[in-house]
Design a protein around this motif. Structure first.
Motif, PDB file in Angstrom:
ATOM      1  N   VAL A   1       0.836  -1.202   0.000  1.00 29.55           N
ATOM      2  CA  VAL A   1       0.000   0.000   0.000  1.00 29.55           C
ATOM      3  C   VAL A   1       0.870   1.251   0.000  1.00 29.55           C
ATOM      4  O   VAL A   1       0.666   2.165  -0.814  1.00 29.55           O
ATOM      5  CB  VAL A   1      -0.958   0.016   1.219  1.00 29.55           C
ATOM      6  CG1 VAL A   1      -1.768   1.290   1.247  1.00 29.55           C
ATOM      7  CG2 VAL A   1      -1.866  -1.195   1.189  1.00 29.55           C
ATOM      8  N   ALA A   2       1.855   1.281   0.883  1.00 33.11           N
ATOM      9  CA  ALA A   2       2.739   2.446   0.965  1.00 33.11           C
ATOM     10  C   ALA A   2       3.500   2.640  -0.340  1.00 33.11           C
ATOM     11  O   ALA A   2       3.623   3.768  -0.839  1.00 33.11           O
ATOM     12  CB  ALA A   2       3.709   2.281   2.135  1.00 33.11           C
ATOM     13  N   LYS A   3       3.994   1.553  -0.924  1.00 33.13           N
ATOM     14  CA  LYS A   3       4.725   1.646  -2.192  1.00 33.13           C
ATOM     15  C   LYS A   3       3.808   2.118  -3.321  1.00 33.13           C
ATOM     16  O   LYS A   3       4.201   2.940  -4.136  1.00 33.13           O
ATOM     17  CB  LYS A   3       5.338   0.291  -2.566  1.00 33.13           C
ATOM     18  CG  LYS A   3       6.642   0.019  -1.886  1.00 33.13           C
ATOM     19  CD  LYS A   3       7.270  -1.238  -2.455  1.00 33.13           C
ATOM     20  CE  LYS A   3       8.457  -1.659  -1.657  1.00 33.13           C
ATOM     21  NZ  LYS A   3       9.674  -1.017  -2.037  1.00 33.13           N
ATOM     22  N   ALA A   4       2.598   1.576  -3.376  1.00 34.69           N
ATOM     23  CA  ALA A   4       1.667   1.932  -4.448  1.00 34.69           C
ATOM     24  C   ALA A   4       1.339   3.428  -4.416  1.00 34.69           C
ATOM     25  O   ALA A   4       1.363   4.095  -5.455  1.00 34.69           O
ATOM     26  CB  ALA A   4       0.394   1.099  -4.338  1.00 34.69           C
ATOM     27  N   ILE A   5       1.059   3.953  -3.244  1.00 36.07           N
ATOM     28  CA  ILE A   5       0.721   5.384  -3.119  1.00 36.07           C
ATOM     29  C   ILE A   5       1.927   6.251  -3.454  1.00 36.07           C
ATOM     30  O   ILE A   5       1.824   7.193  -4.245  1.00 36.07           O
ATOM     31  CB  ILE A   5       0.201   5.707  -1.699  1.00 36.07           C
ATOM     32  CG1 ILE A   5      -1.130   5.005  -1.429  1.00 36.07           C
ATOM     33  CG2 ILE A   5       0.088   7.203  -1.477  1.00 36.07           C
ATOM     34  CD1 ILE A   5      -2.342   5.637  -2.014  1.00 36.07           C
ATOM     35  N   THR A   6       3.072   5.972  -2.850  1.00 37.37           N
ATOM     36  CA  THR A   6       4.249   6.822  -3.086  1.00 37.37           C
ATOM     37  C   THR A   6       4.734   6.718  -4.530  1.00 37.37           C
ATOM     38  O   THR A   6       5.182   7.710  -5.103  1.00 37.37           O
ATOM     39  CB  THR A   6       5.397   6.502  -2.111  1.00 37.37           C
ATOM     40  OG1 THR A   6       5.703   5.111  -2.195  1.00 37.37           O
ATOM     41  CG2 THR A   6       5.033   6.868  -0.692  1.00 37.37           C
ATOM     42  N   ASP A   7       4.628   5.526  -5.128  1.00 32.17           N
ATOM     43  CA  ASP A   7       5.004   5.387  -6.544  1.00 32.17           C
ATOM     44  C   ASP A   7       4.078   6.202  -7.435  1.00 32.17           C
ATOM     45  O   ASP A   7       4.529   6.842  -8.385  1.00 32.17           O
ATOM     46  CB  ASP A   7       4.979   3.919  -6.983  1.00 32.17           C
ATOM     47  CG  ASP A   7       6.142   3.128  -6.416  1.00 32.17           C
ATOM     48  OD1 ASP A   7       7.091   3.749  -5.883  1.00 32.17           O
ATOM     49  OD2 ASP A   7       6.105   1.876  -6.496  1.00 32.17           O
ATOM     50  N   PHE A   8       2.789   6.184  -7.129  1.00 33.48           N
ATOM     51  CA  PHE A   8       1.835   6.968  -7.915  1.00 33.48           C
ATOM     52  C   PHE A   8       2.157   8.460  -7.819  1.00 33.48           C
ATOM     53  O   PHE A   8       2.182   9.157  -8.830  1.00 33.48           O
ATOM     54  CB  PHE A   8       0.398   6.712  -7.455  1.00 33.48           C
ATOM     55  CG  PHE A   8      -0.599   7.568  -8.169  1.00 33.48           C
ATOM     56  CD1 PHE A   8      -1.056   7.220  -9.430  1.00 33.48           C
ATOM     57  CD2 PHE A   8      -1.070   8.749  -7.607  1.00 33.48           C
ATOM     58  CE1 PHE A   8      -1.961   8.018 -10.104  1.00 33.48           C
ATOM     59  CE2 PHE A   8      -1.973   9.557  -8.273  1.00 33.48           C
ATOM     60  CZ  PHE A   8      -2.423   9.184  -9.533  1.00 33.48           C
ATOM     61  N   VAL A   9       2.403   8.935  -6.615  1.00 30.96           N
ATOM     62  CA  VAL A   9       2.703  10.364  -6.417  1.00 30.96           C
ATOM     63  C   VAL A   9       3.981  10.741  -7.161  1.00 30.96           C
ATOM     64  O   VAL A   9       4.045  11.765  -7.831  1.00 30.96           O
ATOM     65  CB  VAL A   9       2.820  10.702  -4.910  1.00 30.96           C
ATOM     66  CG1 VAL A   9       3.361  12.097  -4.697  1.00 30.96           C
ATOM     67  CG2 VAL A   9       1.466  10.550  -4.231  1.00 30.96           C
ATOM     68  N   ARG A  10       4.991   9.873  -7.076  1.00 29.04           N
ATOM     69  CA  ARG A  10       6.270  10.178  -7.708  1.00 29.04           C
ATOM     70  C   ARG A  10       6.186  10.121  -9.238  1.00 29.04           C
ATOM     71  O   ARG A  10       6.641  11.029  -9.921  1.00 29.04           O
ATOM     72  CB  ARG A  10       7.349   9.202  -7.217  1.00 29.04           C
ATOM     73  CG  ARG A  10       8.740   9.525  -7.724  1.00 29.04           C
ATOM     74  CD  ARG A  10       9.824   8.600  -7.194  1.00 29.04           C
ATOM     75  NE  ARG A  10       9.534   7.197  -7.401  1.00 29.04           N
ATOM     76  CZ  ARG A  10       9.239   6.332  -6.433  1.00 29.04           C
ATOM     77  NH1 ARG A  10       9.208   6.727  -5.186  1.00 29.04           N
ATOM     78  NH2 ARG A  10       8.972   5.079  -6.702  1.00 29.04           N
ATOM     79  N   THR A  11       5.589   9.077  -9.789  1.00 33.19           N
ATOM     80  CA  THR A  11       5.551   8.923 -11.246  1.00 33.19           C
ATOM     81  C   THR A  11       4.611   9.904 -11.923  1.00 33.19           C
ATOM     82  O   THR A  11       4.893  10.349 -13.031  1.00 33.19           O
ATOM     83  CB  THR A  11       5.158   7.484 -11.648  1.00 33.19           C
ATOM     84  OG1 THR A  11       3.892   7.158 -11.074  1.00 33.19           O
ATOM     85  CG2 THR A  11       6.208   6.493 -11.219  1.00 33.19           C
ATOM     86  N   ASN A  12       3.510  10.248 -11.293  1.00 37.69           N
ATOM     87  CA  ASN A  12       2.538  11.160 -11.903  1.00 37.69           C
ATOM     88  C   ASN A  12       2.698  12.604 -11.436  1.00 37.69           C
ATOM     89  O   ASN A  12       1.911  13.460 -11.834  1.00 37.69           O
ATOM     90  CB  ASN A  12       1.108  10.687 -11.608  1.00 37.69           C
ATOM     91  CG  ASN A  12       0.821   9.360 -12.252  1.00 37.69           C
ATOM     92  OD1 ASN A  12       1.134   9.149 -13.410  1.00 37.69           O
ATOM     93  ND2 ASN A  12       0.240   8.448 -11.492  1.00 37.69           N
ATOM     94  N   ARG A  13       3.673  12.839 -10.574  1.00 36.45           N
ATOM     95  CA  ARG A  13       3.863  14.179  -9.986  1.00 36.45           C
ATOM     96  C   ARG A  13       2.528  14.707  -9.445  1.00 36.45           C
ATOM     97  O   ARG A  13       2.138  15.842  -9.694  1.00 36.45           O
ATOM     98  CB  ARG A  13       4.462  15.137 -11.007  1.00 36.45           C
ATOM     99  CG  ARG A  13       5.846  14.749 -11.434  1.00 36.45           C
ATOM    100  CD  ARG A  13       6.469  15.797 -12.326  1.00 36.45           C
ATOM    101  NE  ARG A  13       7.787  15.411 -12.719  1.00 36.45           N
ATOM    102  CZ  ARG A  13       8.094  14.886 -13.899  1.00 36.45           C
ATOM    103  NH1 ARG A  13       7.160  14.676 -14.787  1.00 36.45           N
ATOM    104  NH2 ARG A  13       9.330  14.568 -14.184  1.00 36.45           N
ATOM    105  N   SER A  14       1.852  13.837  -8.751  1.00 34.63           N
ATOM    106  CA  SER A  14       0.517  14.132  -8.241  1.00 34.63           C
ATOM    107  C   SER A  14       0.587  15.005  -6.986  1.00 34.63           C
ATOM    108  O   SER A  14       1.575  15.001  -6.260  1.00 34.63           O
ATOM    109  CB  SER A  14      -0.199  12.824  -7.915  1.00 34.63           C
ATOM    110  OG  SER A  14      -1.465  13.068  -7.363  1.00 34.63           O
ATOM    111  N   VAL A  15      -0.493  15.712  -6.740  1.00 32.60           N
ATOM    112  CA  VAL A  15      -0.601  16.531  -5.533  1.00 32.60           C
ATOM    113  C   VAL A  15      -1.228  15.744  -4.379  1.00 32.60           C
ATOM    114  O   VAL A  15      -1.447  16.309  -3.307  1.00 32.60           O
ATOM    115  CB  VAL A  15      -1.426  17.822  -5.796  1.00 32.60           C
ATOM    116  CG1 VAL A  15      -0.719  18.711  -6.783  1.00 32.60           C
ATOM    117  CG2 VAL A  15      -2.829  17.492  -6.252  1.00 32.60           C
ATOM    118  N   LEU A  16      -1.495  14.471  -4.603  1.00 36.33           N
ATOM    119  CA  LEU A  16      -2.033  13.611  -3.553  1.00 36.33           C
ATOM    120  C   LEU A  16      -1.071  13.645  -2.367  1.00 36.33           C
ATOM    121  O   LEU A  16       0.125  13.446  -2.522  1.00 36.33           O
ATOM    122  CB  LEU A  16      -2.160  12.175  -4.070  1.00 36.33           C
ATOM    123  CG  LEU A  16      -2.790  11.171  -3.115  1.00 36.33           C
ATOM    124  CD1 LEU A  16      -4.299  11.388  -3.064  1.00 36.33           C
ATOM    125  CD2 LEU A  16      -2.494   9.757  -3.567  1.00 36.33           C
ATOM    126  N   ALA A  17      -1.590  13.947  -1.187  1.00 40.60           N
ATOM    127  CA  ALA A  17      -0.744  14.076   0.003  1.00 40.60           C
ATOM    128  C   ALA A  17      -1.154  13.047   1.047  1.00 40.60           C
ATOM    129  O   ALA A  17      -2.316  13.013   1.473  1.00 40.60           O
ATOM    130  CB  ALA A  17      -0.873  15.478   0.582  1.00 40.60           C
TER     131      ALA A  17
END
Length: 179
Positions: free
Chosen positions: A90-106
């Motif tokens: 779960v932690a990897k999936a969220i942080t990978d998404f934020v990093r790869t998509n340059r998302s503002v998800l916090a």
């Protein structure tokens, strides 16, 4: 008076909290619909359930599931990710998404089982850990290393004795052939 739909939603959230190994909350403000759909698709692919929740319903579910610490990470616009197997996924999936998509998800925080509340920094550190099989292999290597060193130390004198005996045998053979 609560509606039946809300009662069902609270009981569903409580059941998910009880079953989950990790519950991670995030602030989804500023994310487009396309980004949210992509995030949900990636979460499903990793076996993570990702949903947007109403804080009041989540607080009721936390009380029902006997996990009051969840209330500490549910504030403002909140989405929650439930992981049922390895919390690392779960932690990897969220942080990978934020990093790869340059998302503002916090990430707001997470709770593993009945443990304490994890800060966003701790979630990031959790995501940077190697996979479980690699951690187990590292641990076994660490446990095995002292035994290997002890074996080398114990075998040292025996190998020296063997070398000494072999040299003496050669010496005696050359002395016999010289006679």
């Amino acid at each position: 008076m609560p509606t039946q739909q809300k009662i069902d939603r609270v009981s569903d959230l409580a059941a998910k909290l009880e079953r989950s190994t990790i519950a991670l909350t995030a602030d989804y403000t500023g994310i487009s619909v396309n980004e949210m759909n992509e995030l949900r698709r990636q979460m499903r692919a990793n076996g993570v359930e990702f949903t947007i929740i109403k804080n009041k319903l989540m607080n009721l579910a936390a009380d029902a599931a006997n996990r009051p610490l969840v209330k500490d990470i549910v504030q403002g616009p909140t989405a929650i990710a439930f992981g049922y197997e390895d919390p690392l996924d779960v932690a990897k999936a969220i942080t990978d998404f934020v990093r790869t998509n340059r998302s503002v998800l916090a990430v707001k925080g997470a709770i593993m089982g009945d443990g304490p509340v994890m800060s966003p920094e701790e979630v990031t550190r959790l995501a940077s850990l190697p996979p479980k099989p690699q951690l187990i292999a590292n641990l076994l290597g660490q446990l095995q290393a002292p035994m290997q060193r002890l074996l080398r130390v114990l075998n040292g004198p025996l190998q020296s004795l063997e070398g000494l005996l072999q040299a003496r045998i050669k010496q005696l053979e050359t002395a016999e052939s010289g006679d």
